[in-house]
Design a protein around this motif. Structure first.
Motif, PDB file in Angstrom:
ATOM      1  N   ARG A 127       0.810  -1.222   0.000  1.00 13.88           N
ATOM      2  CA  ARG A 127       0.000   0.000   0.000  1.00 13.88           C
ATOM      3  C   ARG A 127       0.841   1.269   0.000  1.00 13.88           C
ATOM      4  NH1 ARG A 127      -5.369  -1.217   1.258  1.00 13.88           N
ATOM      5  NH2 ARG A 127      -5.680  -3.144   2.416  1.00 13.88           N
ATOM      6  N   LYS A 129      -3.399   0.606   8.462  1.00 19.47           N
ATOM      7  CA  LYS A 129      -3.502  -0.607   7.628  1.00 19.47           C
ATOM      8  C   LYS A 129      -2.157  -1.312   7.541  1.00 19.47           C
ATOM      9  CE  LYS A 129      -6.744   1.587   4.365  1.00 19.47           C
ATOM     10  NZ  LYS A 129      -7.015   1.920   2.951  1.00 19.47           N
ATOM     11  N   GLN A 182      -6.900  -3.902   8.796  1.00 16.46           N
ATOM     12  CA  GLN A 182      -6.990  -2.461   8.995  1.00 16.46           C
ATOM     13  C   GLN A 182      -7.899  -2.104  10.153  1.00 16.46           C
ATOM     14  OE1 GLN A 182      -9.553  -0.173   6.098  1.00 16.46           O
ATOM     15  NE2 GLN A 182      -8.642  -1.705   4.767  1.00 16.46           N
ATOM     16  N   GLU A 222      -3.405   6.279   7.189  1.00 16.49           N
ATOM     17  CA  GLU A 222      -4.060   7.148   6.206  1.00 16.49           C
ATOM     18  C   GLU A 222      -5.088   8.039   6.897  1.00 16.49           C
ATOM     19  OE1 GLU A 222      -4.220   3.614   2.849  1.00 16.49           O
ATOM     20  OE2 GLU A 222      -6.007   4.814   3.205  1.00 16.49           O
ATOM     21  N   ALA A 223      -5.186   9.257   6.397  1.00 18.36           N
ATOM     22  CA  ALA A 223      -6.272  10.120   6.882  1.00 18.36           C
ATOM     23  C   ALA A 223      -7.594   9.478   6.482  1.00 18.36           C
ATOM     24  CB  ALA A 223      -6.146  11.497   6.246  1.00 18.36           C
ATOM     25  N   PHE A 224      -8.567   9.550   7.338  1.00 21.89           N
ATOM     26  CA  PHE A 224      -9.894   9.032   7.001  1.00 21.89           C
ATOM     27  C   PHE A 224     -10.517   9.982   5.976  1.00 21.89           C
ATOM     28  CE2 PHE A 224     -14.461   8.804   7.474  1.00 21.89           C
ATOM     29  CZ  PHE A 224     -14.669   7.437   7.398  1.00 21.89           C
ATOM     30  N   VAL A 225     -11.010   9.412   4.890  1.00 25.32           N
ATOM     31  CA  VAL A 225     -11.557  10.236   3.813  1.00 25.32           C
ATOM     32  C   VAL A 225     -13.085  10.315   3.950  1.00 25.32           C
ATOM     33  CG1 VAL A 225     -11.772  10.486   1.316  1.00 25.32           C
ATOM     34  CG2 VAL A 225      -9.711   9.457   2.290  1.00 25.32           C
ATOM     35  N   GLU A 281     -18.046   5.492  -3.040  1.00 29.82           N
ATOM     36  CA  GLU A 281     -16.903   4.753  -3.570  1.00 29.82           C
ATOM     37  C   GLU A 281     -17.224   4.325  -4.995  1.00 29.82           C
ATOM     38  OE1 GLU A 281     -14.535   2.260  -0.792  1.00 29.82           O
ATOM     39  OE2 GLU A 281     -16.341   2.370   0.425  1.00 29.82           O
ATOM     40  N   ASN A 331      -7.802   5.037  -4.036  1.00 24.07           N
ATOM     41  CA  ASN A 331      -7.590   4.265  -2.802  1.00 24.07           C
ATOM     42  C   ASN A 331      -6.596   3.150  -3.085  1.00 24.07           C
ATOM     43  OD1 ASN A 331      -7.777   2.944  -0.318  1.00 24.07           O
ATOM     44  ND2 ASN A 331      -9.574   1.792  -0.951  1.00 24.07           N
ATOM     45  N   GLU A 332      -6.937   2.279  -4.017  1.00 24.98           N
ATOM     46  CA  GLU A 332      -5.974   1.222  -4.366  1.00 24.98           C
ATOM     47  C   GLU A 332      -6.243   0.702  -5.769  1.00 24.98           C
ATOM     48  OE1 GLU A 332      -6.180  -2.054  -1.672  1.00 24.98           O
ATOM     49  OE2 GLU A 332      -8.326  -2.333  -1.929  1.00 24.98           O
TER      50      GLU A 332
HETATM   51  P1  AMP Z   1      -9.143  -1.132   1.326  1.00 25.22           P
HETATM   52  O1  AMP Z   1      -8.784  -2.497   1.784  1.00 25.22           O
HETATM   53  O2  AMP Z   1      -8.043  -0.124   1.428  1.00 25.22           O
HETATM   54  O3  AMP Z   1      -9.814  -1.118  -0.019  1.00 25.22           O
HETATM   55  O4  AMP Z   1     -10.278  -0.626   2.348  1.00 25.22           O
HETATM   56  C1  AMP Z   1     -11.523  -1.275   2.429  1.00 25.22           C
HETATM   57  C2  AMP Z   1     -12.615  -0.232   2.659  1.00 25.22           C
HETATM   58  O5  AMP Z   1     -12.351   0.537   3.844  1.00 25.22           O
HETATM   59  C3  AMP Z   1     -12.702   0.793   1.542  1.00 25.22           C
HETATM   60  O6  AMP Z   1     -13.475   0.306   0.476  1.00 25.22           O
HETATM   61  C4  AMP Z   1     -13.355   1.952   2.275  1.00 25.22           C
HETATM   62  O7  AMP Z   1     -14.745   1.727   2.439  1.00 25.22           O
HETATM   63  C5  AMP Z   1     -12.722   1.898   3.644  1.00 25.22           C
HETATM   64  N1  AMP Z   1     -11.509   2.742   3.686  1.00 25.22           N
HETATM   65  C6  AMP Z   1     -10.253   2.357   3.392  1.00 25.22           C
HETATM   66  N2  AMP Z   1      -9.383   3.384   3.505  1.00 25.22           N
HETATM   67  C7  AMP Z   1     -10.105   4.451   3.888  1.00 25.22           C
HETATM   68  C8  AMP Z   1      -9.774   5.816   4.171  1.00 25.22           C
HETATM   69  N3  AMP Z   1      -8.513   6.280   4.120  1.00 25.22           N
HETATM   70  N4  AMP Z   1     -10.795   6.631   4.517  1.00 25.22           N
HETATM   71  C9  AMP Z   1     -12.072   6.193   4.595  1.00 25.22           C
HETATM   72  N5  AMP Z   1     -12.429   4.918   4.350  1.00 25.22           N
HETATM   73  C10 AMP Z   1     -11.467   4.044   4.004  1.00 25.22           C
END
Ligand code: AMP
Length: 361
Positions: A98, A138, A149, A173-176, A181, A258-259
């Motif tokens: 990440r 994470k 996470q 990561e800052a919470f967005v 999505e 995000n990814e």
């Molecule tokens: P990820 O495994 O990074 O895709 O995270 C899984 C889910 O967590 C995402 O689809 C978002 O709903 C939530 N999420 C992950 N990172 C963030 C972030 N920095 N801010 C807010 N929600 C997040």
């Protein structure tokens, strides 16, 4: 022509199902003998670090792809010295970490949430001064479907999160505060031809994708262009071949990455019935250097994942426009075992079908 696929999960299974009409044959590699793709094609069972098993797998294959992004890069690179491997292993390397991924996005001018590498507890404290609260901690590697996470709402969450995740490389990561999505699926072939699917709106429950709406409702063309522009930069920078998915946050009318997933993606399953050419077929066309198929949607679609439950097939199939996909996996809590795609001529019709489907599930 036989194509090798690293990983034998449902994505591989759907790749094979899309490839048979093109006259392709498949061979899968997976550490698990019960991998679902093994029900439809040859399966070599082995560990990704076992060069003997990889050599047996690669014997006589025309080219190789993967359906799982946590294939060890060393295994993909070892195979790439023997036969063509698409997408390029460098895409795995970026997507598996990440921190590398977010740094890569940043280098291409693609907006991401504010992030900070964390190795020690004091890094975490320093990072929180930058990100503020809430923040998301994470693991850098091997996180998926919300695993690995923790949401940090206040200092009271710190100790427990550190106890659970500390001791391995992390990213803060800052919470967005996103409005929704989205994801963009892009495809690039060995000839350099590029195509994009329409943006998809994704709904997660507990970090797992539950529902996708495609095309994403009420989406200005400007947002689609922004997403395509981002994806194009990634494809070109990596000299990418195959389908690539980028998961995005929509924040005040702009997109943040995000990814990314260097493979076919769950948010593209709707394309099997809902687009002129499915993501699976286009991935195969791309790696074979064939002309890409149209990515145009056929009406409106919704995809619902079946997570830890097996509905009565007749109850699903009696809903007009519903298509059931069962992956041949044992049902276990929290496990994706299938999906249903609903296709409709109008958003209104889709809503009606979705209400019926949600009642069944
Ligand atoms: P990820 O495994 O990074 O895709 O995270 C899984 C889910 O967590 C995402 O689809 C978002 O709903 C939530 N999420 C992950 N990172 C963030 C972030 N920095 N801010 C807010 N929600 C997040």
């Amino acid at each position: 022509m036989q194509i090798g696929v690293l990983g034998g999960g449902q994505l591989g299974r759907m790749l094979a199902l899309a490839g048979y009409p093109l006259g392709l044959r498949f061979r899968f590699f997976d550490p698990l003998a019960e991998a679902p793709a093994g029900q439809l094609a040859e399966l070599v069972v082995g560990d990704y670090t076992d060069e003997g098993a990889l050599a047996r797998f690669a014997e006589g294959l025309s080219l190789l792809t993967y359906e799982f992004e946590n294939v060890p890069v060393a295994a993909a690179a070892w195979l790439a010295r023997r036969l063509p491997v698409y997408p390029p292993p460098v895409a795995l390397e970026v997507a598996q970490d990440r921190l590398a991924e977010k740094t890569f996005f940043q280098g291409l001018g693609i907006p991401t949430p504010l992030f900070y590498p964390v190795q020690t507890y004091s890094d975490l404290q320093d990072g929180l001064e930058r990100t503020g609260w809430p923040a998301v901690l994470k693991t850098r590697r091997l996180g998926y479907d919300g695993k690995g996470q923790k949401l940090l709402r206040s200092p009271a969450d710190l100790e427990a999160a550190w106890e659970q995740l500390g001791g391995q490389p992390l990213i803060l990561e800052a919470f967005v505060p996103f409005e929704r999505e989205l994801s963009i699926l892009a495809v690039r072939s060995t000839s350099g031809q590029v195509a994009f699917y329409p943006l998809v709106e994704n709904h997660h429950v507990g970090g797992i994708l539950r529902k996708s709406l495609a095309p994403a409702p009420i989406t200005p063309a400007r947002l689609q262009h922004e997403a395509e522009h981002m994806a194009r930069r990634v494809l070109e920078k990596l000299d990418y071949v195959g389908v690539l998915a980028i998961e995005l946050f929509e924040v005040e009318g702009t997109l943040w990455a995000n990814e990314m997933a260097p493979r076919v993606h769950n948010s593209g399953h709707w394309t099997i019935e809902g687009a002129e050419t499915s993501q699976f077929e286009n991935h195969l066309r791309a790696v074979l250097g064939l002309p890409l198929g149209s990515t145009a949607p056929r009406g409106h679609a919704a995809m619902l994942n079946l997570i830890g439950l097996k509905p009565e097939p007749a109850r699903v199939l009696e809903i007009p426009g519903a298509h059931l996909h069962w992956y041949g996996k044992e049902v276990r809590p929290g496990r994706k075992v299938g999906h249903v795609t609903l296709r409709a001529g109008t958003p209104r019709e889709l809503e009606t079908g979705l209400a019926r489907l949600e009642a069944v599930l």
